[in-house]
Write a protein that holds these residues in place. Structure first.
Motif, PDB file in Angstrom:
ATOM      1  N   PHE A 198      -5.320   1.512   7.972  1.00 40.68           N
ATOM      2  CA  PHE A 198      -5.902   0.376   8.701  1.00 40.68           C
ATOM      3  C   PHE A 198      -7.223  -0.057   8.072  1.00 40.68           C
ATOM      4  N   GLU A 199      -8.050   0.908   7.697  1.00 35.38           N
ATOM      5  CA  GLU A 199      -9.342   0.586   7.077  1.00 35.38           C
ATOM      6  C   GLU A 199      -9.120  -0.154   5.759  1.00 35.38           C
ATOM      7  N   ALA A 200      -8.137   0.263   4.986  1.00 35.87           N
ATOM      8  CA  ALA A 200      -7.833  -0.412   3.720  1.00 35.87           C
ATOM      9  C   ALA A 200      -7.370  -1.848   3.987  1.00 35.87           C
ATOM     10  N   GLN A 201      -6.550  -2.036   5.001  1.00 38.27           N
ATOM     11  CA  GLN A 201      -6.092  -3.378   5.356  1.00 38.27           C
ATOM     12  C   GLN A 201      -7.275  -4.252   5.765  1.00 38.27           C
ATOM     13  N   GLU A 202      -8.152  -3.733   6.584  1.00 42.22           N
ATOM     14  CA  GLU A 202      -9.298  -4.518   7.047  1.00 42.22           C
ATOM     15  C   GLU A 202     -10.250  -4.846   5.897  1.00 42.22           C
ATOM     16  N   ARG A 203     -10.432  -3.918   4.988  1.00 44.47           N
ATOM     17  CA  ARG A 203     -11.317  -4.155   3.851  1.00 44.47           C
ATOM     18  C   ARG A 203     -10.743  -5.207   2.912  1.00 44.47           C
ATOM     19  N   CYS A 204      -9.428  -5.294   2.847  1.00 44.03           N
ATOM     20  CA  CYS A 204      -8.759  -6.227   1.931  1.00 44.03           C
ATOM     21  C   CYS A 204      -8.378  -7.541   2.605  1.00 44.03           C
ATOM     22  N   ARG A 205      -8.641  -7.632   3.877  1.00 48.21           N
ATOM     23  CA  ARG A 205      -8.269  -8.828   4.644  1.00 48.21           C
ATOM     24  C   ARG A 205      -9.208  -9.980   4.324  1.00 48.21           C
ATOM     25  N   ALA A 263      -1.676   8.098  -1.274  1.00 42.78           N
ATOM     26  CA  ALA A 263      -2.598   8.235  -0.150  1.00 42.78           C
ATOM     27  C   ALA A 263      -4.032   8.472  -0.608  1.00 42.78           C
ATOM     28  N   GLU A 264      -4.214   9.072  -1.776  1.00 43.94           N
ATOM     29  CA  GLU A 264      -5.563   9.340  -2.278  1.00 43.94           C
ATOM     30  C   GLU A 264      -6.298   8.059  -2.681  1.00 43.94           C
ATOM     31  N   LEU A 302       0.828  -1.208   0.000  1.00 43.57           N
ATOM     32  CA  LEU A 302       0.000   0.000   0.000  1.00 43.57           C
ATOM     33  C   LEU A 302       0.861   1.256   0.000  1.00 43.57           C
ATOM     34  N   ARG A 303       1.881   1.274   0.814  1.00 42.22           N
ATOM     35  CA  ARG A 303       2.730   2.468   0.924  1.00 42.22           C
ATOM     36  C   ARG A 303       3.576   2.694  -0.335  1.00 42.22           C
ATOM     37  N   ASN A 304       4.050   1.590  -0.945  1.00 42.83           N
ATOM     38  CA  ASN A 304       4.952   1.733  -2.094  1.00 42.83           C
ATOM     39  C   ASN A 304       4.245   1.828  -3.439  1.00 42.83           C
TER      40      ASN A 304
END
Length: 166
Positions: A145-152, A138-139, A132-134
């Motif tokens: 965290f929300e992106a991680q949880e949604r993709c988990r 950010a847009e 995500l970072r690389n």
């Protein structure tokens, strides 16, 4: 038949492995608990009586276990072993691989504009966060965290077909 039976006894004799583990215990690399009755329970390696269900053999095992468990110090061995296992699990829970190990968790990128068309699956939260970072700006996502949880994703065991299913 005699050589087969003696081979079974050799394979089933834990004394050599026990001695090896006892010698290595002082190194501090691992903990070793031997939870068995040193006197044995006087059951043959291939005993299963009666032949089809083995109820006599299993009852003999259970009764011998109950007697052994009543001896001084045996319950303490179990408690110490359980305490050590819990402590080790608590340490493992703090590692990045715990979610993957304990939950069968992985991450599939569902963030818009993902440039990674070929492989959109990551085995750990840390690897996915790096992606995500690389690979995203950010847009692309509101909150990390929300992106991680949604993709988990959590791996699920496939259902076992019932015997009555067509």
């Amino acid at each position: 038949m005699t050589s087969i039976r003696s081979g079974l006894y050799e394979l089933g004799d834990p004394e050599e492995v026990h001695a090896q583990l006892e010698r290595g215990e002082d190194s501090g690399e691992y903990f070793y608990y031997r939870l068995n009755d040193e006197a044995g329970i006087q059951i043959e390696m291939d005993e299963w009586k009666p032949r089809k269900v083995g109820i006599n053999t299993t009852e003999k095992m259970k009764e011998n276990f109950r007697i052994w468990l009543q001896r001084d110090g045996v319950e303490d061995k179990f408690r110490n072993c359980a305490k050590q296992l819990v402590e080790l699990r608590r340490v493992r829970m703090t590692t990045p691989r715990w979610e993957q190990f304990a939950l069968g968790q992985y991450f599939v990128c569902r963030v818009r504009n993902c440039p990674n068309d070929e492989d959109k699956q990551w085995s750990s939260r840390a690897k996915f966060e790096t992606h995500l970072r690389n690979e995203h700006v950010a847009e692309d996502y509101v909150d990390l965290f929300e992106a991680q949880e949604r993709c988990r994703q959590v791996w699920k065991y496939p259902p076992v077909p019932s015997e009555t299913s067509p």
